[in-house]
Design a protein around this motif. Structure first.
Motif, PDB file in Angstrom:
ATOM      1  N   GLY A 357      14.657  -3.809   6.427  1.00 17.29           N
ATOM      2  CA  GLY A 357      14.566  -2.215   5.929  1.00 17.29           C
ATOM      3  C   GLY A 357      13.924  -3.309   4.968  1.00 17.29           C
ATOM      4  N   SER A 358      13.583  -4.321   3.993  1.00 19.59           N
ATOM      5  CA  SER A 358      12.566  -4.442   2.955  1.00 19.59           C
ATOM      6  C   SER A 358      10.920  -4.758   3.498  1.00 19.59           C
ATOM      7  CB  SER A 358      13.267  -5.958   2.439  1.00 19.59           C
ATOM      8  OG  SER A 358      13.144  -6.756   3.470  1.00 19.59           O
ATOM      9  N   TYR A 359      10.223  -4.140   2.242  1.00 17.41           N
ATOM     10  CA  TYR A 359       8.963  -4.444   2.377  1.00 17.41           C
ATOM     11  C   TYR A 359       8.147  -5.764   2.056  1.00 17.41           C
ATOM     12  CZ  TYR A 359      10.589   0.283   2.557  1.00 17.41           C
ATOM     13  OH  TYR A 359      10.954   1.025   3.309  1.00 17.41           O
ATOM     14  N   LYS A 360       7.522  -6.889   2.709  1.00 15.60           N
ATOM     15  CA  LYS A 360       6.445  -7.345   2.350  1.00 15.60           C
ATOM     16  C   LYS A 360       5.002  -7.411   2.246  1.00 15.60           C
ATOM     17  CE  LYS A 360       5.632 -11.691   1.213  1.00 15.60           C
ATOM     18  NZ  LYS A 360       4.345 -10.662  -0.337  1.00 15.60           N
ATOM     19  N   SER A 361       4.290  -6.885   1.400  1.00 14.48           N
ATOM     20  CA  SER A 361       2.995  -6.157   1.817  1.00 14.48           C
ATOM     21  C   SER A 361       1.738  -7.462   0.666  1.00 14.48           C
ATOM     22  CB  SER A 361       2.883  -4.905   0.554  1.00 14.48           C
ATOM     23  OG  SER A 361       2.678  -4.845  -0.699  1.00 14.48           O
ATOM     24  N   SER A 362       0.689  -7.270   0.917  1.00 12.22           N
ATOM     25  CA  SER A 362       0.054  -8.058   0.231  1.00 12.22           C
ATOM     26  C   SER A 362      -0.323  -7.289  -0.840  1.00 12.22           C
ATOM     27  CB  SER A 362      -1.214  -8.282   1.750  1.00 12.22           C
ATOM     28  OG  SER A 362      -1.552  -6.605   1.706  1.00 12.22           O
ATOM     29  N   VAL A 363      -0.079  -6.112  -1.369  1.00 14.30           N
ATOM     30  CA  VAL A 363      -0.477  -6.483  -2.806  1.00 14.30           C
ATOM     31  C   VAL A 363       1.115  -6.068  -3.577  1.00 14.30           C
ATOM     32  CG1 VAL A 363      -2.598  -5.251  -2.023  1.00 14.30           C
ATOM     33  CG2 VAL A 363      -0.916  -4.167  -2.133  1.00 14.30           C
ATOM     34  N   ASP A 364       2.616  -7.006  -2.987  1.00  7.28           N
ATOM     35  CA  ASP A 364       3.472  -6.548  -3.707  1.00  7.28           C
ATOM     36  C   ASP A 364       3.469  -6.584  -5.473  1.00  7.28           C
ATOM     37  OD1 ASP A 364       4.834  -6.540  -1.668  1.00  7.28           O
ATOM     38  OD2 ASP A 364       5.377  -8.435  -1.236  1.00  7.28           O
ATOM     39  N   LYS A 365       2.647  -7.435  -6.338  1.00  9.81           N
ATOM     40  CA  LYS A 365       2.076  -7.388  -7.067  1.00  9.81           C
ATOM     41  C   LYS A 365       2.238  -5.737  -8.270  1.00  9.81           C
ATOM     42  CE  LYS A 365      -1.150 -11.034  -8.434  1.00  9.81           C
ATOM     43  NZ  LYS A 365      -2.510 -11.491  -8.735  1.00  9.81           N
ATOM     44  N   PHE A 366       1.490  -5.198  -7.305  1.00 10.02           N
ATOM     45  CA  PHE A 366       0.347  -3.624  -7.694  1.00 10.02           C
ATOM     46  C   PHE A 366       2.643  -3.423  -7.304  1.00 10.02           C
ATOM     47  CE2 PHE A 366      -2.762  -6.573  -7.521  1.00 10.02           C
ATOM     48  CZ  PHE A 366      -3.408  -6.467  -8.877  1.00 10.02           C
ATOM     49  N   PHE A 367       2.957  -3.250  -6.442  1.00  7.12           N
ATOM     50  CA  PHE A 367       3.696  -1.644  -5.884  1.00  7.12           C
ATOM     51  C   PHE A 367       4.826  -3.038  -5.360  1.00  7.12           C
ATOM     52  CE2 PHE A 367      -0.130  -0.582  -4.125  1.00  7.12           C
ATOM     53  CZ  PHE A 367      -0.531   0.115  -4.493  1.00  7.12           C
ATOM     54  N   ASP A 368       6.028  -1.930  -6.187  1.00 14.79           N
ATOM     55  CA  ASP A 368       7.446  -2.622  -5.759  1.00 14.79           C
ATOM     56  C   ASP A 368       8.242  -1.811  -5.142  1.00 14.79           C
ATOM     57  OD1 ASP A 368       8.157  -0.229  -6.478  1.00 14.79           O
ATOM     58  OD2 ASP A 368       8.368  -0.967  -9.044  1.00 14.79           O
ATOM     59  N   GLN A 369       9.365  -2.246  -3.997  1.00 20.05           N
ATOM     60  CA  GLN A 369      10.381  -1.816  -3.190  1.00 20.05           C
ATOM     61  C   GLN A 369      10.318  -0.467  -2.906  1.00 20.05           C
ATOM     62  OE1 GLN A 369      11.570  -3.728  -0.191  1.00 20.05           O
ATOM     63  NE2 GLN A 369      10.234  -5.564  -0.940  1.00 20.05           N
ATOM     64  N   ASP A 370      10.526  -0.119  -4.312  1.00 16.21           N
ATOM     65  CA  ASP A 370      10.188   2.001  -3.687  1.00 16.21           C
ATOM     66  C   ASP A 370       9.243   2.004  -3.606  1.00 16.21           C
ATOM     67  OD1 ASP A 370      13.123   1.837  -4.965  1.00 16.21           O
ATOM     68  OD2 ASP A 370      12.528   2.060  -7.029  1.00 16.21           O
ATOM     69  N   ALA A 371       7.747   1.780  -4.346  1.00 13.29           N
ATOM     70  CA  ALA A 371       6.356   2.272  -3.710  1.00 13.29           C
ATOM     71  C   ALA A 371       6.080   1.599  -2.753  1.00 13.29           C
ATOM     72  CB  ALA A 371       5.505   1.730  -5.011  1.00 13.29           C
ATOM     73  N   LEU A 372       6.894   0.492  -2.538  1.00 17.27           N
ATOM     74  CA  LEU A 372       6.513   0.298  -0.689  1.00 17.27           C
ATOM     75  C   LEU A 372       7.328   1.169   0.007  1.00 17.27           C
ATOM     76  CD1 LEU A 372       5.936  -3.149  -0.812  1.00 17.27           C
ATOM     77  CD2 LEU A 372       4.297  -1.614  -0.694  1.00 17.27           C
ATOM     78  N   ALA A 373       8.199   2.080  -0.614  1.00 21.54           N
ATOM     79  CA  ALA A 373       9.371   2.687   0.767  1.00 21.54           C
ATOM     80  C   ALA A 373       8.972   4.130   0.614  1.00 21.54           C
ATOM     81  CB  ALA A 373      10.302   2.507  -0.207  1.00 21.54           C
ATOM     82  N   ALA A 374       7.347   4.332  -0.445  1.00 22.27           N
ATOM     83  CA  ALA A 374       7.080   5.931  -0.948  1.00 22.27           C
ATOM     84  C   ALA A 374       6.354   5.480   0.861  1.00 22.27           C
ATOM     85  CB  ALA A 374       6.397   6.072  -1.785  1.00 22.27           C
ATOM     86  N   TRP A 375       5.353   4.621   1.446  1.00 21.84           N
ATOM     87  CA  TRP A 375       4.179   4.309   1.967  1.00 21.84           C
ATOM     88  C   TRP A 375       4.612   4.111   3.475  1.00 21.84           C
ATOM     89  CZ3 TRP A 375       0.578  -0.988   1.384  1.00 21.84           C
ATOM     90  CH2 TRP A 375       0.334  -0.728   0.122  1.00 21.84           C
ATOM     91  N   ALA A 376       6.552   3.914   3.207  1.00 22.93           N
ATOM     92  CA  ALA A 376       6.899   3.998   4.931  1.00 22.93           C
ATOM     93  C   ALA A 376       7.017   5.840   5.046  1.00 22.93           C
ATOM     94  CB  ALA A 376       8.080   2.971   5.332  1.00 22.93           C
ATOM     95  N   ASP A 377       7.526   5.894   4.212  1.00 25.16           N
ATOM     96  CA  ASP A 377       7.515   7.479   4.079  1.00 25.16           C
ATOM     97  C   ASP A 377       6.509   8.207   4.447  1.00 25.16           C
ATOM     98  OD1 ASP A 377      10.623   8.604   3.684  1.00 25.16           O
ATOM     99  OD2 ASP A 377       9.764   9.357   1.607  1.00 25.16           O
ATOM    100  N   ALA A 378       5.864   7.930   3.794  1.00 24.49           N
ATOM    101  CA  ALA A 378       4.180   8.840   4.325  1.00 24.49           C
ATOM    102  C   ALA A 378       3.985   8.478   5.244  1.00 24.49           C
ATOM    103  CB  ALA A 378       2.726   8.169   2.997  1.00 24.49           C
ATOM    104  N   THR A 379       4.092   7.281   6.163  1.00 17.83           N
ATOM    105  CA  THR A 379       3.591   7.062   7.103  1.00 17.83           C
ATOM    106  C   THR A 379       4.528   6.934   8.802  1.00 17.83           C
ATOM    107  OG1 THR A 379       4.279   4.505   6.960  1.00 17.83           O
ATOM    108  CG2 THR A 379       1.495   5.748   6.598  1.00 17.83           C
ATOM    109  N   LYS A 380       5.670   7.509   8.154  1.00 18.35           N
ATOM    110  CA  LYS A 380       6.719   7.258   9.829  1.00 18.35           C
ATOM    111  C   LYS A 380       7.528   5.819   9.017  1.00 18.35           C
ATOM    112  CE  LYS A 380       6.705  12.655  10.233  1.00 18.35           C
ATOM    113  NZ  LYS A 380       5.739  12.464   9.772  1.00 18.35           N
ATOM    114  N   ALA A 381       7.018   4.867   8.634  1.00 20.76           N
ATOM    115  CA  ALA A 381       6.861   3.417   9.804  1.00 20.76           C
ATOM    116  C   ALA A 381       8.742   2.945   9.681  1.00 20.76           C
ATOM    117  CB  ALA A 381       6.810   2.240   8.676  1.00 20.76           C
TER     118      ALA A 381
END
Ligand code: ASP
Length: 577
Positions: A357-381
Motif C-alpha cells: 500500500g505504500s507508494y514509490k514514484s519517480s518524483v518522490d522529492k516533490f510528492f510525499d506519501q500523502d500527496a501520492l495517496a491523492a494521485w491514487a485516489d484520483a485514478t482509483k489505483a
C-alpha cells in the motif's frame, strides 16, 4: 464433365463413390511406388493416391506433375489409412484411375499454401497466384458476404442504390483530386469523386428519399501505410431525418452486417460526445475494449513545487492495472517510447502502488506519501497498479496520452482477441483552424450543418460551434462518418464565407448545389462507411490490402499491371498535354 465434386466436400460417407475432381496440384509426395498429391480448389484440399501396383503408367505420370499444374482426375473415394484431422476431407482420399493434365504451370515464385514464403511485393506482382491461397480467398469471400448483408439490410429498409458519375468536378473532402483530361474539351479536366457527396444531396432534392451506393472513391493523398488511392464506401443519404434517425438506421445496418457475415452480436452502440471522447480517451475514435481512461491530474499534481507540472497546461494520467510489476528497464523503454518524435512527450512520470500500500514514484522529492495517496485516489489505483503521468500543452498531451494508452494496452494484450466494441462519437467541432495560415477548415466537409443551438456563434466564436456530425469507431478505428446537412442556401453561403471562399468562387464551384437548395430541398443527412476497413476489421487483419482483390502498394502503384505508367506521345497530343 470437369468435376462431380469440389476438392472440399468429400467425407467418409462418400467412400465407394466414383468421382471426378479438377483443381491445382499443391504438393506431390513421391514415394517411388506410391504417389500422393494434394489437389486444391477454392473449396479445400483432397488427397489423391496413385499406386504402381495398381497402375504403373498412371503412377509414373503423377510423379511428373509439377506444382500448380491444373489436372482432372477420376477415381474411387476410399478410406484413408493415415487420417489427417486438420482438414475436413482428411478421412478420405481418391484412388485415381484417370488423370488428365488440363494445363501445365511454370514453377510459381512463392509457395501457394496457407503459410507462404513470398514477401509482400512479389505476392502483389503475382496477385493472381496469391489469390489462390485460402487465407486470401477467405477474406475476399468475407468481403462479399459483408457487402451482401449490407445490401440486403438497406434494400429491406427502403434504400435505392443509385449510381452517380465518376467523371465529375472536384468535391472537397479534404484531399487532392485525381484528374482526368478531357480530349473533347481541351485544357479542361474532370475530377474523380473523393465521394459522391454533392450528388447524394442532389438525389435528396430529387425526392429519392433513401439512397445508397457501394462506390469507389478516389483521393490523391500523400502515401501513408495502409492508404489506398481508390477505396470503397458504402455511401448513404436520407431525407426528413434528424441525427438519431440516421444513427439508429445505421446502427441496425452495422449490427446486421456483423451478424450476417460473421455471426457476431455487436450489441447496442453507445454514444459519446467528441468532447467526452477526448477528455476520457484523448481520441475521437476511442478503443472501447478496455478502460484505462485518462484522468485529469491538475488538482493533485500542480502547486507542489515540481516545475514540470506547474508549468504544464495540463497533467494527465492513466492507471495500469497490475502495472507495478513493470521493471525499471520496461519503464525506461516506455519513457523512450513516449519521447520519440512521433509521440513527442518530454518525459514520463510514474507512481507504483506497492503490495503493502505504500507508494514509490519517480518524483518522490516533490510528492510525499500523502500527496501520492491523492494521485491514487484520483485514478482509483490499487495495490499492484502503476500510474503513468504525462504533462504539457493541452493540445498535445491528450494525443500523447491516447498513444500511450493504446501502446500499453497493446503490450498487455488488451487489444487482441476477437471482441468488437463500437462507439458513436457525436457533436464534432464544425471547424478546425490551420495552424500556419490561420484559415478555418470544415472538420467533416463544408456541407455539414452546425447544431442549431450553436448557429449564433458562427461569427462570434467559430471554434465553439459544434457540427451535427457523427463518426462510428470500432476497436479504435474510424469506420464511418456523416452528418446532417445544410439544406438552405443562405446558411451554405455563410459556411463557404467562413471557409474563405469569395462569393464568386463559391458560386462557381458549388452554385449547382446552392441553386438546388432554392427549389425545395428537404432536410437531409447521411453517412458513409469504409467497406475496406470494415472488412479488414471483420477479417482480423491490420491491412486493408488483404481484403482488396487487386490492391495497390504503399506507393500507390499497381505492380502487377505496372500503373501508373507513361502515355505515348500521340495520346498526349490528342489530350492536349
Ligand atoms: N462524404 C462523406 C465522406 O466521404 C460522408 C458523409 O458525410 O456522408 O466522408
Amino acid at each position: 464433365m470437369h468435376r462431380t465434386h469440389t476438392a472440399g466436400e468429400l467425407r467418409s460417407s462418400d467412400v465407394g463413390k466414383k468421382v471426378t475432381l479438377s483443381g491445382w496440384v499443391q504438393t506431390t509426395r513421391d514415394f517411388g511406388g506410391m504417389t500422393f498429391i494434394d489437389l486444391r480448389d477454392r473449396y479445400g484440399i483432397t488427397q489423391l493416391s496413385f499406386n504402381e501396383e495398381l497402375n504403373n503408367a498412371l503412377n509414373e505420370k503423377a510423379r511428373k506433375l509439377g506444382r500448380e499444374y491444373v489436372i482432372k482426375v477420376g477415381g474411387e473415394v476410399i478410406e484413408r489409412s493415415n487420417k489427417n484431422p486438420n482438414i475436413p476431407t482428411g478421412d478420405i482420399e481418391i484412388r485415381v484411375e484417370h488423370l488428365e493434365v488440363l494445363n501445365e504451370s511454370k514453377l510459381p515464385p512463392f509457395t501457394i499454401e496457407d503459410e507462404t514464403d513470398g514477401g509482400e511485393e512479389i505476392r502483389l506482382k503475382y496477385r493472381y497466384l496469391d489469390l489462390r491461397r485460402s487465407p486470401i480467398q477467405q477474406k475476399v469471400i468475407l468481403r462479399h458476404r459483408l457487402n451482401k448483408a449490407i445490401r440486403n439490410y438497406l434494400d429491406e429498409n427502403g434504400f435505392t442504390e443509385v449510381e452517380t458519375p465518376y467523371l465529375i468536378k472536384s468535391t472537397p473532402e479534404g484531399a487532392r483530386d485525381f484528374v482526368v483530361p478531357s480530349r473533347l474539351n481541351e485544357n479542361e479536366y474532370y475530377a474523380l469523386p473523393q465521394s459522391p457527396q454533392t450528388f447524394k444531396q442532389l438525389l435528396m432534392v430529387g425526392g429519392l428519399d433513401k439512397y445508397y451506393q457501394v462506390v469507389k472513391c478516389f483521393r490523391d493523398e500523400d502515401f501513408r501505410a495502409d492508404r489506398q488511392p481508390e477505396f470503397t464506401q458504402i455511401d448513404c443519404e436520407m431525407s426528413f431525418v434528424e441525427r438519431d434517425d440516421v444513427l439508429s438506421t445505421f446502427e441496425g445496418m452495422i449490427r446486421a452486417a456483423f451478424k450476417d457475415s460473421k455471426n457476431i452480436e455487436l450489441g447496442e452502440i453507445p454514444k459519446l460526445t467528441y468532447a467526452e471522447a477526448i477528455r476520457r480517451f484523448g481520441s475521437d475514435k476511442p478503443d472501447m475494449r478496455f478502460a484505462m481512461e485518462l484522468v485529469d491530474m491538475d488538482v493533485v499534481c500542480k502547486g507542489k513545487g515540481f516545475g514540470v507540472f506547474d508549468q504544464a497546461d495540463k497533467v494527465l494520467s492513466i492507471c495500469v492495472k497490475g502495472g507495478s510489476s513493470y521493471t525499471r528497464k520496461e519503464l525506461d523503454a516506455l519513457t523512450d517510447w513516449v519521447k520519440r518524435p512521433q509521440i513527442g512527450a518530454k518525459g514520463l512520470i510514474y507512481c507504483r502502488i506497492n503490495e503493502d500500500g505504500s507508494y514509490k514514484s519517480s518524483v518522490d522529492k516533490f510528492f510525499d506519501q500523502d500527496a501520492l495517496a491523492a494521485w491514487a485516489d484520483a485514478t482509483k489505483a490499487e495495490s499492484g497498479d502503476i500510474i503513468l503521468v504525462l504533462s504539457g500543452d493541452e493540445s498535445k498531451v491528450y494525443k500523447q496520452m491516447n498513444e500511450l494508452r493504446l501502446h500499453v494496452a497493446d503490450q498487455r494484450g488488451l487489444r487482441s482477441g476477437g471482441d468488437f466494441k463500437a462507439v458513436w462519437v457525436v457533436d464534432f467541432p464544425l471547424l478546425e483552424r490551420d495552424e500556419e495560415s490561420g484559415q478555418w477548415h470544415a472538420m467533416h466537409h463544408p456541407f455539414t450543418s452546425p447544431k442549431p443551438e450553436d448557429l449564433q456563434l458562427m461569427e462570434s466564436d467559430p471554434a465553439a460551434v459544434r457540427a451535427n456530425a457523427y463518426d462510428l469507431a470500432i476497436n479504435g478505428m474510424e469506420v464511418g462518418g456523416g452528418s446532417i446537412r445544410i439544406h438552405d442556401r443562405e446558411l451554405q453561403q455563410k459556411m463557404f464565407k467562413l471557409l474563405g471562399f469569395s462569393r464568386d468562387e463559391a458560386q462557381k464551384q458549388f452554385g449547382f448545389l446552392m441553386d438546388a437548395f432554392e427549389y425545395g430541398a428537404p432536410p437531409h443527412g447521411g453517412i458513409a462507411f469504409g467497406l475496406d476497413r470494415l472488412a479488414a476489421i471483420l477479417a482480423g487483419t491490420d491491412s486493408i490490402r488483404d481484403v482488396i482483390a487487386f490492391p495497390k502498394n504503399n506507393m500507390g502503384r499497381d505492380i502487377m499491371i505496372d500503373a501508373p505508367s507513361e502515355l505515348n506521345e500521340e495520346q498526349k497530343k490528342e489530350l492536349g498535354l
